[in-house]
Design an enzyme around this catalytic site. Structure first.
Site, PDB file in Angstrom:
ATOM      1  N   ARG A  57       0.814  -1.234   0.000  1.00  0.00           N
ATOM      2  CA  ARG A  57       0.000   0.000   0.000  1.00  0.00           C
ATOM      3  C   ARG A  57       0.841   1.275   0.000  1.00  0.00           C
ATOM      4  O   ARG A  57       0.358   2.350   0.360  1.00  0.00           O
ATOM      5  CB  ARG A  57      -0.988   0.018   1.173  1.00  0.00           C
ATOM      6  CG  ARG A  57      -1.926  -1.173   1.172  1.00  0.00           C
ATOM      7  CD  ARG A  57      -3.153  -0.936   2.024  1.00  0.00           C
ATOM      8  NE  ARG A  57      -4.017  -2.102   1.955  1.00  0.00           N
ATOM      9  CZ  ARG A  57      -3.979  -3.118   2.806  1.00  0.00           C
ATOM     10  NH1 ARG A  57      -3.119  -3.108   3.797  1.00  0.00           N
ATOM     11  NH2 ARG A  57      -4.792  -4.132   2.658  1.00  0.00           N
TER      12      ARG A  57
ATOM     13  N   LYS B 142       2.572  11.251 -11.611  1.00  0.00           N
ATOM     14  CA  LYS B 142       1.706  10.365 -12.400  1.00  0.00           C
ATOM     15  C   LYS B 142       2.473   9.065 -12.632  1.00  0.00           C
ATOM     16  O   LYS B 142       3.584   9.086 -13.165  1.00  0.00           O
ATOM     17  CB  LYS B 142       1.353  10.992 -13.745  1.00  0.00           C
ATOM     18  CG  LYS B 142       0.234  12.013 -13.661  1.00  0.00           C
ATOM     19  CD  LYS B 142      -0.210  12.430 -15.045  1.00  0.00           C
ATOM     20  CE  LYS B 142      -1.344  13.436 -14.984  1.00  0.00           C
ATOM     21  NZ  LYS B 142      -1.734  13.920 -16.328  1.00  0.00           N
TER      22      LYS B 142
ATOM     23  N   GLU C  77       8.674  17.360 -25.626  1.00  0.00           N
ATOM     24  CA  GLU C  77       8.016  17.750 -24.371  1.00  0.00           C
ATOM     25  C   GLU C  77       8.550  19.093 -23.867  1.00  0.00           C
ATOM     26  O   GLU C  77       7.848  19.824 -23.186  1.00  0.00           O
ATOM     27  CB  GLU C  77       8.188  16.667 -23.299  1.00  0.00           C
ATOM     28  CG  GLU C  77       7.553  15.304 -23.645  1.00  0.00           C
ATOM     29  CD  GLU C  77       6.053  15.200 -23.334  1.00  0.00           C
ATOM     30  OE1 GLU C  77       5.383  16.233 -23.149  1.00  0.00           O
ATOM     31  OE2 GLU C  77       5.557  14.053 -23.288  1.00  0.00           O
TER      32      GLU C  77
ATOM     33  N   LYS D 237       6.486  22.928 -14.898  1.00  0.00           N
ATOM     34  CA  LYS D 237       5.709  21.767 -14.431  1.00  0.00           C
ATOM     35  C   LYS D 237       5.457  21.860 -12.928  1.00  0.00           C
ATOM     36  O   LYS D 237       4.366  21.545 -12.448  1.00  0.00           O
ATOM     37  CB  LYS D 237       6.413  20.452 -14.792  1.00  0.00           C
ATOM     38  CG  LYS D 237       5.564  19.257 -14.397  1.00  0.00           C
ATOM     39  CD  LYS D 237       5.680  18.062 -15.284  1.00  0.00           C
ATOM     40  CE  LYS D 237       4.632  17.020 -14.850  1.00  0.00           C
ATOM     41  NZ  LYS D 237       4.748  15.759 -15.553  1.00  0.00           N
TER      42      LYS D 237
ATOM     43  N   GLU E  91      -4.971  16.803 -11.283  1.00  0.00           N
ATOM     44  CA  GLU E  91      -5.593  17.168 -12.554  1.00  0.00           C
ATOM     45  C   GLU E  91      -7.106  17.393 -12.432  1.00  0.00           C
ATOM     46  O   GLU E  91      -7.897  16.835 -13.187  1.00  0.00           O
ATOM     47  CB  GLU E  91      -5.281  16.114 -13.628  1.00  0.00           C
ATOM     48  CG  GLU E  91      -5.437  16.689 -15.026  1.00  0.00           C
ATOM     49  CD  GLU E  91      -4.830  15.805 -16.124  1.00  0.00           C
ATOM     50  OE1 GLU E  91      -3.648  15.442 -16.010  1.00  0.00           O
ATOM     51  OE2 GLU E  91      -5.549  15.535 -17.082  1.00  0.00           O
TER      52      GLU E  91
ATOM     53  N   ARG F 225      -3.950  21.181 -14.575  1.00  0.00           N
ATOM     54  CA  ARG F 225      -2.870  20.269 -14.970  1.00  0.00           C
ATOM     55  C   ARG F 225      -3.081  19.676 -16.364  1.00  0.00           C
ATOM     56  O   ARG F 225      -2.114  19.265 -17.025  1.00  0.00           O
ATOM     57  CB  ARG F 225      -2.711  19.151 -13.926  1.00  0.00           C
ATOM     58  CG  ARG F 225      -1.529  18.256 -14.229  1.00  0.00           C
ATOM     59  CD  ARG F 225      -1.147  17.333 -13.090  1.00  0.00           C
ATOM     60  NE  ARG F 225      -0.074  16.455 -13.504  1.00  0.00           N
ATOM     61  CZ  ARG F 225       0.664  15.718 -12.709  1.00  0.00           C
ATOM     62  NH1 ARG F 225       0.439  15.744 -11.400  1.00  0.00           N
ATOM     63  NH2 ARG F 225       1.622  14.942 -13.174  1.00  0.00           N
TER      64      ARG F 225
ATOM     65  N   ASN G 209      -1.046  18.281 -21.109  1.00  0.00           N
ATOM     66  CA  ASN G 209      -1.354  17.267 -22.117  1.00  0.00           C
ATOM     67  C   ASN G 209      -1.550  17.866 -23.503  1.00  0.00           C
ATOM     68  O   ASN G 209      -2.170  17.234 -24.362  1.00  0.00           O
ATOM     69  CB  ASN G 209      -2.601  16.484 -21.703  1.00  0.00           C
ATOM     70  CG  ASN G 209      -2.233  15.327 -20.799  1.00  0.00           C
ATOM     71  OD1 ASN G 209      -1.297  14.586 -21.086  1.00  0.00           O
ATOM     72  ND2 ASN G 209      -2.953  15.178 -19.709  1.00  0.00           N
TER      73      ASN G 209
ATOM     74  N   HIS H  16      -1.251  15.644 -26.501  1.00  0.00           N
ATOM     75  CA  HIS H  16      -1.292  14.254 -26.040  1.00  0.00           C
ATOM     76  C   HIS H  16      -2.558  13.511 -26.453  1.00  0.00           C
ATOM     77  O   HIS H  16      -2.544  12.296 -26.552  1.00  0.00           O
ATOM     78  CB  HIS H  16      -1.132  14.194 -24.520  1.00  0.00           C
ATOM     79  CG  HIS H  16       0.273  14.461 -24.047  1.00  0.00           C
ATOM     80  ND1 HIS H  16       0.946  15.623 -24.340  1.00  0.00           N
ATOM     81  CD2 HIS H  16       1.133  13.708 -23.305  1.00  0.00           C
ATOM     82  CE1 HIS H  16       2.157  15.578 -23.794  1.00  0.00           C
ATOM     83  NE2 HIS H  16       2.298  14.426 -23.171  1.00  0.00           N
TER      84      HIS H  16
ATOM     85  N   HIS I 256      -1.655  10.253 -28.035  1.00  0.00           N
ATOM     86  CA  HIS I 256      -1.975   8.943 -27.455  1.00  0.00           C
ATOM     87  C   HIS I 256      -2.708   8.075 -28.472  1.00  0.00           C
ATOM     88  O   HIS I 256      -2.509   6.847 -28.507  1.00  0.00           O
ATOM     89  CB  HIS I 256      -2.822   9.108 -26.191  1.00  0.00           C
ATOM     90  CG  HIS I 256      -2.034   9.578 -24.999  1.00  0.00           C
ATOM     91  ND1 HIS I 256      -2.618   9.973 -23.812  1.00  0.00           N
ATOM     92  CD2 HIS I 256      -0.701   9.715 -24.804  1.00  0.00           C
ATOM     93  CE1 HIS I 256      -1.679  10.336 -22.949  1.00  0.00           C
ATOM     94  NE2 HIS I 256      -0.503  10.185 -23.536  1.00  0.00           N
TER      95      HIS I 256
ATOM     96  N   HIS J  82       6.970   8.101 -27.721  1.00  0.00           N
ATOM     97  CA  HIS J  82       5.951   8.960 -27.095  1.00  0.00           C
ATOM     98  C   HIS J  82       6.150  10.426 -27.511  1.00  0.00           C
ATOM     99  O   HIS J  82       5.206  11.108 -27.911  1.00  0.00           O
ATOM    100  CB  HIS J  82       6.027   8.810 -25.577  1.00  0.00           C
ATOM    101  CG  HIS J  82       5.109   9.721 -24.832  1.00  0.00           C
ATOM    102  ND1 HIS J  82       3.743   9.558 -24.832  1.00  0.00           N
ATOM    103  CD2 HIS J  82       5.360  10.829 -24.080  1.00  0.00           C
ATOM    104  CE1 HIS J  82       3.187  10.519 -24.107  1.00  0.00           C
ATOM    105  NE2 HIS J  82       4.147  11.302 -23.636  1.00  0.00           N
TER     106      HIS J  82
END
Ligand code: NAD
Ligand code: GLY
Length: 369
Positions: free
Chosen positions: A125, A147, A189, A231, A241, A245, A249, A252, A256, A269
């Site tokens: 956990r 993330k 990026e 960032k 987000e 935030r 993206n 993206h 994606h 990517h």
């Protein structure tokens, strides 16, 4: 370079705040890893490409701090960002009897960092972890902000958790072995931060294209620092987000779809994001936010880094339909409606819906038949 440590930034998240160290020759120094949560065991998670280059140096630097230091080398590649590979981390932790104080060290690019972070979030956990990003992309983006996760065959980064590292160590020296294609993908990026937050930074990037592509350490140091500053500012305001935030993206949503549609690992990517930014710029124009001059300039800058500006065909019969189908799985989608990060040309981004017809027009315009 006079001092190995050039800058330390802070991600300000209250009790979960942590530093980002940016410098050269940081990896091999035990001082880099002083002050982490006390533990008897550490696990270095890397991959078959990075471990032979840097795991021994990290192992030596960690030895003064831990009784046992283990190393796990995962298969290399986006195609391995899966449950099966994640499970290898759990197998390793359990077979070594690692307890809930064990510290994980992610030594690699975004794939290793995302998977190690997710393993740290879920093993017993939650155990502490440290990001040691070894690609430019990971230094300017994926190692920062918490993330973590893995891909699902139906969607990119669909399984994961927000889980912050104890610290991020950006050692610029590690970029010396990075292949040129990977460096360029990381620069995608970096470019992203201009249109969404700082047009003066985009000017700087444009003026330093050659130095950045040549791997000039001073230029890279500035690129990493400014990217991480932006960032940090965004994540500090919106860790999970809820809204702001999402601007990170930019490019993206289309990107994606390219990654999933081509098969993970075909386009890098950063390459998919680069092309996705061109598409998102065209969509911004279709929505009346920027003019053709802005779109042409951003396209020119991206192309100057050798990054793709034309999208791949994902379906010979209904290419735009296939993009739309893939983009509906995007995490920003709400009630089946895709929301796009678009820009206004002044260094600000916003989240907007668009009609299928508008999106189809952009895809038809941007894709190679
Ligand atoms: P990557 O992790 O696959 O690394 C790229 C390649 O470079 C790999 O083959 C790797 O082994 C090799 N490599 C890494 N460091 C090297 C070095 N110093 N020398 C030589 N080779 C080296 O890819 P990436 O571009 O770093 O990361 C992409 C991943 O990051 C994607 O899965 C993406 O979804 C994720 N990502 C996550 C976030 C986030 O916020 N968590 C943000 C952006 C991207
Ligand atoms: N790379 C997007 C984010 O960290 O939110």
């Amino acid at each position: 370079m006079n001092s190995p440590l050039l800058h330390t930034l802070t991600i300000a998240l209250g009790a979960r705040s942590y530093p980002i160290s940016i410098g050269s020759d940081l990896l091999a120094s035990p001082a880099t890893f002083a002050g982490l949560p006390a533990a008897s065991t550490a696990l270095i998670v890397s991959n078959t490409t990075v471990a032979p280059l840097y795991a021994a140096a990290l192992y030596s630097a960690l030895q003064p701090h831990y009784c046992d230091v283990h190393t796990l080398s995962l298969p290399d590649g986006e195609a391995y960002k899966t449950w099966e590979t994640l499970n290898q981390i759990f197998d390793c932790l359990l077979s070594h009897g690692c307890d809930r104080k064990t510290v994980l060290f992610a030594l690699g690019g975004g794939v290793v960092g995302d998977m190690t972070g997710f393993a740290a979030a879920s093993y017993m956990r939650g155990v502490p972890f440290v990001q040691i990003p070894t690609t430019l992309l990971a230094q300017v983006d994926s190692s920062v902000g918490g993330k973590t996760g893995i891909n699902h065959p139906l969607g990119k980064n669909m399984i994961g958790a927000f889980y912050q590292p104890e610290r991020v160590v950006c050692d610029l020296s590690l970029l010396a072995t990075l292949p040129a294609r990977e460096l360029a993908a990381g620069l995608a990026e970096v470019i992203k931060y201009g249109p969404i937050a700082d047009m003066a930074f985009l000017d700087w990037i444009e003026a330093h294209t050659s130095a950045l592509l040549a791997g000039d350490v001073q230029a890279l140091a500035h690129a990493v620092r400014r990217s991480c500053e932006i960032k940090a500012e965004v994540v500090g305001q919106d860790e999970r987000e809820g809204g702001l935030r999402a601007i990170l993206n930019f490019g993206h949503t289309f990107g994606h779809a390219i990654e999933a549609g081509m098969g993970y690992g075909q386009w890098l990517h950063g390459e998919a994001v680069a092309c996705g930014m061109v598409m998102a710029a065209h969509l911004s124009q279709a929505l009346g936010l920027v003019d053709a001059t802005f779109v042409a300039r951003l396209t020119r800058i991206i192309a100057a880094f050798g990054l793709p500006v034309r999208g791949p065909m994902l379906d010979a019969n209904d290419n735009a339909g296939r993009y739309l189908e893939l983009m509906r799985v995007d995490k920003k989608a709400q009630d089946g409606a895709i929301r796009f990060v678009v820009v206004d040309g002044s260094g600000q981004a916003l989240l907007r819906g668009a009609s299928d017809a508008q999106v189809r027009t952009v895809i038809d315009l941007c894709c190679v038949p």
